[in-house]
Write a protein that holds these residues in place. Sequence first.
Motif, PDB file in Angstrom:
ATOM      1  N   MET A 109       0.857  -1.176   0.000  1.00 18.89           N
ATOM      2  CA  MET A 109       0.000   0.000   0.000  1.00 18.89           C
ATOM      3  C   MET A 109       0.901   1.236   0.000  1.00 18.89           C
ATOM      4  SD  MET A 109      -3.006   1.181   2.693  1.00 18.89           S
ATOM      5  CE  MET A 109      -3.397  -0.482   3.016  1.00 18.89           C
ATOM      6  N   PRO A 110       0.592   2.206  -0.868  1.00 20.65           N
ATOM      7  CA  PRO A 110       1.393   3.430  -0.857  1.00 20.65           C
ATOM      8  C   PRO A 110       1.347   4.119   0.510  1.00 20.65           C
ATOM      9  CG  PRO A 110      -0.002   3.355  -2.811  1.00 20.65           C
ATOM     10  CD  PRO A 110      -0.433   2.234  -1.913  1.00 20.65           C
ATOM     11  N   ALA A 111       2.467   4.721   0.888  1.00 12.81           N
ATOM     12  CA  ALA A 111       2.567   5.390   2.195  1.00 12.81           C
ATOM     13  C   ALA A 111       1.493   6.470   2.351  1.00 12.81           C
ATOM     14  CB  ALA A 111       3.961   5.986   2.377  1.00 12.81           C
ATOM     15  N   ALA A 112       1.173   7.184   1.279  1.00 12.75           N
ATOM     16  CA  ALA A 112       0.162   8.246   1.357  1.00 12.75           C
ATOM     17  C   ALA A 112      -1.196   7.676   1.735  1.00 12.75           C
ATOM     18  CB  ALA A 112       0.073   8.980   0.020  1.00 12.75           C
ATOM     19  N   VAL A 113      -1.544   6.531   1.183  1.00 19.29           N
ATOM     20  CA  VAL A 113      -2.823   5.894   1.490  1.00 19.29           C
ATOM     21  C   VAL A 113      -2.820   5.401   2.929  1.00 19.29           C
ATOM     22  CG1 VAL A 113      -4.366   3.978   0.912  1.00 19.29           C
ATOM     23  CG2 VAL A 113      -3.243   5.290  -0.918  1.00 19.29           C
ATOM     24  N   GLN A 114      -1.729   4.795   3.349  1.00 22.79           N
ATOM     25  CA  GLN A 114      -1.641   4.302   4.725  1.00 22.79           C
ATOM     26  C   GLN A 114      -1.770   5.445   5.731  1.00 22.79           C
ATOM     27  OE1 GLN A 114      -1.248   0.821   5.695  1.00 22.79           O
ATOM     28  NE2 GLN A 114      -2.157   1.896   7.427  1.00 22.79           N
ATOM     29  N   ARG A 115      -1.115   6.577   5.443  1.00 19.62           N
ATOM     30  CA  ARG A 115      -1.221   7.748   6.338  1.00 19.62           C
ATOM     31  C   ARG A 115      -2.669   8.220   6.439  1.00 19.62           C
ATOM     32  NH1 ARG A 115       3.246   9.484   3.635  1.00 19.62           N
ATOM     33  NH2 ARG A 115       2.067  11.028   2.465  1.00 19.62           N
ATOM     34  N   MET A 116      -3.377   8.220   5.305  1.00 24.88           N
ATOM     35  CA  MET A 116      -4.761   8.670   5.301  1.00 24.88           C
ATOM     36  C   MET A 116      -5.645   7.719   6.116  1.00 24.88           C
ATOM     37  SD  MET A 116      -7.124   9.719   2.099  1.00 24.88           S
ATOM     38  CE  MET A 116      -6.242  11.256   1.895  1.00 24.88           C
TER      39      MET A 116
END
Length: 103
Positions: free
Chosen positions: A1-8
Amino acid sequence: MPAAVQRMLDAANAGDGDAFLAAFTEDGVVDDWGREFRGADAIRGWSDDEFIGKQVSLDVTEVAAKSGETVVTAQVGGNGFNGPSHFSFRVSGDLVSRMTIRE
């Protein structure tokens, strides 16, 4: 999973509206079943009323890459919609440019 998606997702599960908004590009969009909310003010209003403001919880059950997007299947809980849902994310750099929600 992209880091940006995980952060969200982490921000949503933590109830952190500021971190959730910070995960979007400046012109980011939420498409919630065809209703579009563009930019921080519109997304914050939507989230306060229907997402983080409803103490959303997202229990991820599957992650897939499709047509340049990350599709996350999650069991949604909280004080709003409850049930399975699909979230499609477009990522630009290290931020999310679009989050689309469908069943």
